[in-house]
Scaffold this motif. Structure first.
Motif, mmCIF file in Angstrom:
data_model
loop_
_atom_site.group_PDB
_atom_site.id
_atom_site.type_symbol
_atom_site.label_atom_id
_atom_site.label_comp_id
_atom_site.label_asym_id
_atom_site.label_seq_id
_atom_site.Cartn_x
_atom_site.Cartn_y
_atom_site.Cartn_z
ATOM 1 N N LEU A 7 20.263 82.269 49.874
ATOM 2 C CA LEU A 7 19.455 81.345 49.070
ATOM 3 C C LEU A 7 17.994 81.340 49.508
ATOM 4 C CD1 LEU A 7 19.463 79.298 46.785
ATOM 5 C CD2 LEU A 7 20.022 77.519 48.458
ATOM 6 N N ALA A 8 17.728 81.259 50.818
ATOM 7 C CA ALA A 8 16.336 81.196 51.285
ATOM 8 C C ALA A 8 15.560 82.462 50.929
ATOM 9 C CB ALA A 8 16.308 80.933 52.795
ATOM 10 N N PRO A 9 16.079 83.673 51.225
ATOM 11 C CA PRO A 9 15.352 84.876 50.793
ATOM 12 C C PRO A 9 15.184 84.943 49.274
ATOM 13 C CG PRO A 9 17.020 85.450 52.431
ATOM 14 C CD PRO A 9 17.262 84.030 52.045
ATOM 15 N N ALA A 10 16.199 84.512 48.520
ATOM 16 C CA ALA A 10 16.103 84.547 47.053
ATOM 17 C C ALA A 10 15.022 83.607 46.545
ATOM 18 C CB ALA A 10 17.457 84.186 46.444
ATOM 19 N N LEU A 11 14.887 82.452 47.176
ATOM 20 C CA LEU A 11 13.829 81.512 46.786
ATOM 21 C C LEU A 11 12.452 82.100 47.084
ATOM 22 C CD1 LEU A 11 15.380 78.109 47.954
ATOM 23 C CD2 LEU A 11 14.871 78.782 45.600
ATOM 24 N N ARG A 12 12.337 82.795 48.221
ATOM 25 C CA ARG A 12 11.058 83.449 48.523
ATOM 26 C C ARG A 12 10.748 84.512 47.480
ATOM 27 N NH1 ARG A 12 12.907 83.396 53.883
ATOM 28 N NH2 ARG A 12 13.340 85.644 53.818
ATOM 29 N N ALA A 13 11.763 85.249 47.058
ATOM 30 C CA ALA A 13 11.560 86.275 46.041
ATOM 31 C C ALA A 13 11.117 85.658 44.720
ATOM 32 C CB ALA A 13 12.851 87.071 45.847
ATOM 33 N N SER A 14 11.701 84.507 44.370
ATOM 34 C CA SER A 14 11.349 83.868 43.093
ATOM 35 C C SER A 14 9.914 83.353 43.084
ATOM 36 C CB SER A 14 12.314 82.718 42.807
ATOM 37 O OG SER A 14 12.123 81.636 43.718
ATOM 38 N N ARG A 15 9.330 83.186 44.273
ATOM 39 C CA ARG A 15 7.952 82.678 44.346
ATOM 40 C C ARG A 15 6.918 83.806 44.416
ATOM 41 N NH1 ARG A 15 10.503 78.523 47.612
ATOM 42 N NH2 ARG A 15 10.123 79.735 49.516
ATOM 43 N N VAL A 16 7.360 85.064 44.335
ATOM 44 C CA VAL A 16 6.407 86.182 44.320
ATOM 45 C C VAL A 16 5.595 86.106 43.022
ATOM 46 C CG1 VAL A 16 6.169 88.698 44.198
ATOM 47 C CG2 VAL A 16 7.842 87.676 45.747
ATOM 48 N N PRO A 17 4.259 86.101 43.096
ATOM 49 C CA PRO A 17 3.441 85.933 41.896
ATOM 50 C C PRO A 17 3.348 87.232 41.088
ATOM 51 C CG PRO A 17 2.034 86.184 43.806
ATOM 52 C CD PRO A 17 3.446 86.141 44.337
ATOM 53 N N PRO A 18 3.081 87.126 39.803
ATOM 54 C CA PRO A 18 2.937 88.343 38.959
ATOM 55 C C PRO A 18 1.814 89.265 39.429
ATOM 56 C CG PRO A 18 3.217 86.386 37.593
ATOM 57 C CD PRO A 18 3.040 85.900 38.984
ATOM 58 N N VAL A 19 0.789 88.700 40.081
ATOM 59 C CA VAL A 19 -0.341 89.509 40.534
ATOM 60 C C VAL A 19 0.083 90.552 41.558
ATOM 61 C CG1 VAL A 19 -1.017 88.018 42.461
ATOM 62 C CG2 VAL A 19 -2.776 89.370 41.258
ATOM 63 N N GLU A 20 1.311 90.341 42.176
ATOM 64 C CA GLU A 20 1.801 91.305 43.164
ATOM 65 C C GLU A 20 1.977 92.688 42.560
ATOM 66 O OE1 GLU A 20 2.796 91.810 47.191
ATOM 67 O OE2 GLU A 20 2.258 89.919 46.180
ATOM 68 N N ALA A 21 2.157 92.739 41.228
ATOM 69 C CA ALA A 21 2.364 94.038 40.559
ATOM 70 C C ALA A 21 1.113 94.895 40.589
ATOM 71 C CB ALA A 21 2.791 93.808 39.103
ATOM 72 N N THR A 22 -0.059 94.296 40.751
ATOM 73 C CA THR A 22 -1.329 95.048 40.728
ATOM 74 C C THR A 22 -1.711 95.546 42.101
ATOM 75 O OG1 THR A 22 -2.658 93.048 41.055
ATOM 76 C CG2 THR A 22 -2.092 93.657 38.794
ATOM 77 N N ARG A 23 -0.993 95.122 43.141
ATOM 78 C CA ARG A 23 -1.354 95.522 44.499
ATOM 79 C C ARG A 23 -0.665 96.837 44.850
ATOM 80 N NH1 ARG A 23 -0.636 89.629 47.517
ATOM 81 N NH2 ARG A 23 -2.309 88.566 46.369
#
Length: 408
Positions: free
Chosen positions: A390-406
């Motif tokens: 659950l904790a790693p999954a919650l961290r994953a759900s908070r990854v912002p869309p801007v991460e795709a441009t990095r």
């Protein structure tokens, strides 16, 4: 959440998924069998002995000076008179053993003199006409011993009791209808007549909860003439501790040529039970610690793998978020992925658990593992897996869309 994309992703991470699935399988196989053992041991701890334990204590007496048989018999009679005169004492008798003692005599008992054809194994308790009242045993058929039936036996004599009192369990093992009073049984080459049946009396040993003859007890009307004897004492209600403090002085006042250990020479039945079941408590504790350790290691493994996968997939998660995936979608993805791994693990673990139980049945005469223990283990592992991810999954759900441009 569609399962197909999750399965496709797992095919690219076979090693990690396989490792966690195997870890879950091994944990389940061990934990469900550990739960079974713990339950059996705890149930063993609560078994009734047949004795009125709240009012009974035992004095372990050893004679000094190597007295002869006549002197021992005389001293035992004098001791019993002295014990019955102690304030708070209701009754007393001398014996070789008592329920939960962890040591005593056992014989094969049958319906013919041939010892190779005995029907059951039985513990042998030396008793007299005061045994039933002292221990608080319930006579359900027949009668008690008479004073004129009480004999003596020393180390050179053979056990050949003319009459015996047995437990209900033993009566049912010997006779299909359980009606044993008046019938002949053999613990030696000579027959013994069953004159009474008591409801319940545990044997002295408690080492195995799978022991098949733990209620097979036989009382014989004998006093053991030996350097060592046990005095069993029944007290008035609420007088147990007070009597325990008085009996040592009363016995030494009667005859000082004896040894009564300071630490465990006088024990209440609570102390006797505590010592008798020490192995069961230790085994239950050990199995509990092992189970918790395995569950903790498995949970840590799931957390570690999920965290590693989240770190590797940050750009992919960002792309999905940029394409419209919600936080709930990302959370569901990782929970579903972990659930699929967990389900594969518990299926394999269930098979391993049953196989382990079958092996232990063959090697240690254990009983068959109930399906309830397997299902309980399955539920525990699946809940643990979902909680751990659950904790790693919650961290994953908070990854912002801007991460795709990095750049990675």
């Amino acid at each position: 959440m569609q399962i197909k994309p999750v399965l496709a992703a797992l095919r690219h991470h076979k090693a990690g998924g396989l490792l966690i699935a195997m870890q879950i399988a091994l944990t389940l196989a061990i934990v469900c069998n550990a739960l079974f053992i713990i339950h059996a041991r705890l149930a063993h701890l609560s078994e009734l002995s047949g004795v009125d334990e709240d009012r009974v204590l035992v004095v372990e007496n050893q004679w000094a000076g190597k007295p002869d048989a006549d002197a021992i018999a005389s001293r035992m009679s004098a001791d019993l008179i002295a014990l019955k005169q102690v304030p708070g004492v209701v009754d007393a008798y001398a014996t070789n053993a008592y329920p939960l003692r962890r040591g005593g005599m056992s014989y094969g008992i049958g319906l013919v003199p041939d010892k190779l054809k005995y029907v059951a194994q039985t513990a042998i308790y030396f008793a007299d006409d005061h045994t039933l009242s002292t221990l608080g045993l319930k006579l359900i058929a027949g009668r008690n011993f008479r004073p004129d039936e009480i004999g003596q036996m020393d180390a050179h004599d053979n056990l050949q009791p003319p009459v015996v009192i047995i437990t209900r369990e033993l009566a049912q093992a010997l006779f299909h209808d359980g009606n044993a009073v008046g019938k002949m049984v053999y613990v030696s080459a000579k027959p013994s007549i069953v004159i009474g049946v008591v409801e319940r009396m545990h044997i002295p040993w408690t080492q195995s909860p799978m022991m098949k003859w733990e209620w097979n007890a036989t009382m014989v009307p004998l006093r053991q003439i030996a350097d060592y004897t046990d005095y069993v004492v029944r007290t008035q209600p609420g007088q147990l501790d007070e009597v325990a403090r008085r009996v040592r002085g009363a016995l030494y006042a009667e005859n000082r040529m004896r040894v009564i250990a300071t630490d465990d020479g006088i024990q209440t039945y609570a102390q006797i039970r505590n010592s008798a079941y020490a192995n069961d408590r230790g085994m239950a504790t050990l199995m509990g610690v092992v189970s918790l350790a395995l569950l903790a290691i498995t949970g840590a493994g799931i957390v570690g793998l999920a965290s590693f996968w989240v770190g590797q997939r940050r750009k992919q998660i960002g792309v999905r978020r940029a394409l419209g995936a919600t936080k709930h979608d990302i959370l569901s993805y990782f929970l579903t992925e972990n659930l699929l791994i967990g389900m594969a693990g518990v299926v394999l673990g269930g098979v391993l658990g049953v196989g382990l139980n079958l092996w232990m049945m063959k090697q240690f005469e254990m009983e068959r593992l109930g399906a309830g223990y397997v299902w309980a283990g399955v539920a525990a592992l699946l809940l643990l897996g979902q909680g751990a991810v659950l904790a790693p999954a919650l961290r994953a759900s908070r990854v912002p869309p801007v991460e795709a441009t990095r750049s990675v």
